[in-house]
Design a protein around this motif. Structure first.
Motif, PDB file in Angstrom:
ATOM      1  N   UNK A  73       0.820  -1.207   0.000  1.00  0.00           N
ATOM      2  CA  UNK A  73       0.000   0.000   0.000  1.00  0.00           C
ATOM      3  C   UNK A  73       0.854   1.258   0.000  1.00  0.00           C
ATOM      4  N   UNK A  74       1.884   1.268   0.839  1.00  0.00           N
ATOM      5  CA  UNK A  74       2.737   2.463   0.867  1.00  0.00           C
ATOM      6  C   UNK A  74       4.151   2.194   0.354  1.00  0.00           C
ATOM      7  N   UNK A  75       4.349   1.025  -0.286  1.00  0.00           N
ATOM      8  CA  UNK A  75       5.622   0.670  -0.932  1.00  0.00           C
ATOM      9  C   UNK A  75       6.797   0.770   0.034  1.00  0.00           C
ATOM     10  N   UNK A  76       6.644   0.101   1.188  1.00  0.00           N
ATOM     11  CA  UNK A  76       7.700   0.072   2.183  1.00  0.00           C
ATOM     12  C   UNK A  76       7.964  -1.356   2.651  1.00  0.00           C
ATOM     13  N   UNK A  77       9.126  -1.511   3.253  1.00  0.00           N
ATOM     14  CA  UNK A  77       9.515  -2.757   3.900  1.00  0.00           C
ATOM     15  C   UNK A  77       9.841  -2.392   5.344  1.00  0.00           C
ATOM     16  N   UNK A  78       9.217  -3.110   6.296  1.00  0.00           N
ATOM     17  CA  UNK A  78       9.460  -2.834   7.709  1.00  0.00           C
ATOM     18  C   UNK A  78       9.970  -4.092   8.388  1.00  0.00           C
ATOM     19  N   UNK A  79      11.054  -3.932   9.119  1.00  0.00           N
ATOM     20  CA  UNK A  79      11.630  -5.018   9.912  1.00  0.00           C
ATOM     21  C   UNK A  79      11.336  -4.714  11.375  1.00  0.00           C
ATOM     22  N   UNK A  80      10.573  -5.602  12.018  1.00  0.00           N
ATOM     23  CA  UNK A  80      10.299  -5.513  13.454  1.00  0.00           C
ATOM     24  C   UNK A  80      11.194  -6.537  14.134  1.00  0.00           C
ATOM     25  N   UNK A  81      11.827  -6.161  15.234  1.00  0.00           N
ATOM     26  CA  UNK A  81      12.667  -7.120  15.955  1.00  0.00           C
ATOM     27  C   UNK A  81      12.697  -6.779  17.448  1.00  0.00           C
ATOM     28  N   UNK A 119      20.982  -8.659   4.279  1.00  0.00           N
ATOM     29  CA  UNK A 119      20.605  -7.352   3.773  1.00  0.00           C
ATOM     30  C   UNK A 119      19.688  -7.556   2.584  1.00  0.00           C
ATOM     31  N   UNK A 120      18.555  -6.869   2.586  1.00  0.00           N
ATOM     32  CA  UNK A 120      17.613  -6.928   1.464  1.00  0.00           C
ATOM     33  C   UNK A 120      17.813  -5.715   0.583  1.00  0.00           C
ATOM     34  N   UNK A 121      17.989  -5.945  -0.689  1.00  0.00           N
ATOM     35  CA  UNK A 121      17.989  -4.874  -1.683  1.00  0.00           C
ATOM     36  C   UNK A 121      16.610  -4.921  -2.324  1.00  0.00           C
ATOM     37  N   UNK A 122      15.786  -3.926  -2.070  1.00  0.00           N
ATOM     38  CA  UNK A 122      14.356  -4.017  -2.358  1.00  0.00           C
ATOM     39  C   UNK A 122      13.931  -3.378  -3.680  1.00  0.00           C
ATOM     40  N   UNK A 123      14.855  -3.066  -4.534  1.00  0.00           N
ATOM     41  CA  UNK A 123      14.518  -2.418  -5.818  1.00  0.00           C
ATOM     42  C   UNK A 123      13.465  -3.216  -6.593  1.00  0.00           C
ATOM     43  N   UNK A 124      13.598  -4.531  -6.627  1.00  0.00           N
ATOM     44  CA  UNK A 124      12.667  -5.346  -7.408  1.00  0.00           C
ATOM     45  C   UNK A 124      11.232  -5.271  -6.898  1.00  0.00           C
ATOM     46  N   UNK A 153      12.484  -0.831  11.756  1.00  0.00           N
ATOM     47  CA  UNK A 153      13.104   0.003  10.726  1.00  0.00           C
ATOM     48  C   UNK A 153      12.247  -0.115   9.487  1.00  0.00           C
ATOM     49  N   UNK A 154      11.922   1.016   8.884  1.00  0.00           N
ATOM     50  CA  UNK A 154      11.104   1.044   7.671  1.00  0.00           C
ATOM     51  C   UNK A 154      11.877   1.760   6.580  1.00  0.00           C
ATOM     52  N   UNK A 155      11.870   1.159   5.381  1.00  0.00           N
ATOM     53  CA  UNK A 155      12.531   1.754   4.224  1.00  0.00           C
ATOM     54  C   UNK A 155      11.581   1.669   3.034  1.00  0.00           C
ATOM     55  N   UNK A 156      11.675   2.639   2.126  1.00  0.00           N
ATOM     56  CA  UNK A 156      10.844   2.567   0.914  1.00  0.00           C
ATOM     57  C   UNK A 156      11.385   1.514  -0.052  1.00  0.00           C
ATOM     58  N   UNK A 157      10.509   1.016  -0.912  1.00  0.00           N
ATOM     59  CA  UNK A 157      10.967   0.127  -1.971  1.00  0.00           C
ATOM     60  C   UNK A 157      12.125   0.803  -2.704  1.00  0.00           C
ATOM     61  N   UNK A 158      13.119   0.026  -3.022  1.00  0.00           N
ATOM     62  CA  UNK A 158      14.305   0.538  -3.698  1.00  0.00           C
ATOM     63  C   UNK A 158      15.471   0.740  -2.753  1.00  0.00           C
TER      64      UNK A 158
END
Length: 182
Positions: A135-143, A171-176, A154-159
């Protein structure tokens, strides 16, 4: 409804219906669309390459919540290879490293991913919860689960690049993910 009653209902439900039991309530997990499936398979391939000693199990049933009374079907669960051998349909989260959920485009279900399911994973002491939010094109890691909540996120946008800490340690590279936003 009791957990035993839910498990019987889930056992006889048609294969096209995935049922979950969250905070004592029956929930229906929507069928996955192609983009959601592709994200999960992208993660499976990534873990095969980067962490071959681990397995990412798609659509695994988990016992959740503090007393393991919840039943959820995660989009994927990361654990050591062969960890689920001998488990039934619903695995205890002990020894699991991470749960993964991908938003569905259904506002009610997605609210659950951001709240109830997240808290259920934390209460079950799953070390990491990865939320891929279309929905908001983000990846969030909860720990760092503690007292039923994740203490760190930590939340980062796609890419962007995002680190998933130990015990996952990649490490995730989220461009795809941009290709699967719709």
């Amino acid at each position: 409804m009791l957990v035993d009653e839910f498990e019987e209902l889930a056992r006889v439900a048609p294969e096209t219906v995935w049922l979950e039991f969250i905070n004592g309530k029956l929930e229906v997990k929507p069928a996955q669309d192609g983009n959601r499936a592709e994200i999960v398979m992208w993660l499976v391939r990534l873990f095969l390459k980067k962490r071959p000693e681990l397995s990412l199990y798609p659509y695994r049933g988990l016992k959740a919540e503090a007393r393991r009374e919840g039943r959820v079907r995660a989009d994927a669960v990361l654990a050591p290879r062969r960890h689920i051998v001998g488990h039934g349909e619903w695995s205890d989260p002990e020894g699991m490293l991470m749960a993964v959920e991908v938003t569905t485009r259904d506002p009610e279900v997605d609210r659950s991913l951001r709240g109830l399911k997240r808290d259920g994973y934390a209460a079950a002491d799953l070390p990491v919860y990865l939320l891929i939010d279309r929905d908001d094109c983000t990846v969030t890691v909860h720990c760092e689960p503690e007292d039923g909540k994740y203490r760190s996120l930590a939340t980062r946008p796609y890419g962007a690049v995002i680190d998933i800490p130990a015990p996952v340690g990649i490490t995730l590279e989220t461009e795809e993910f941009k290709d699967y936003a719709s």
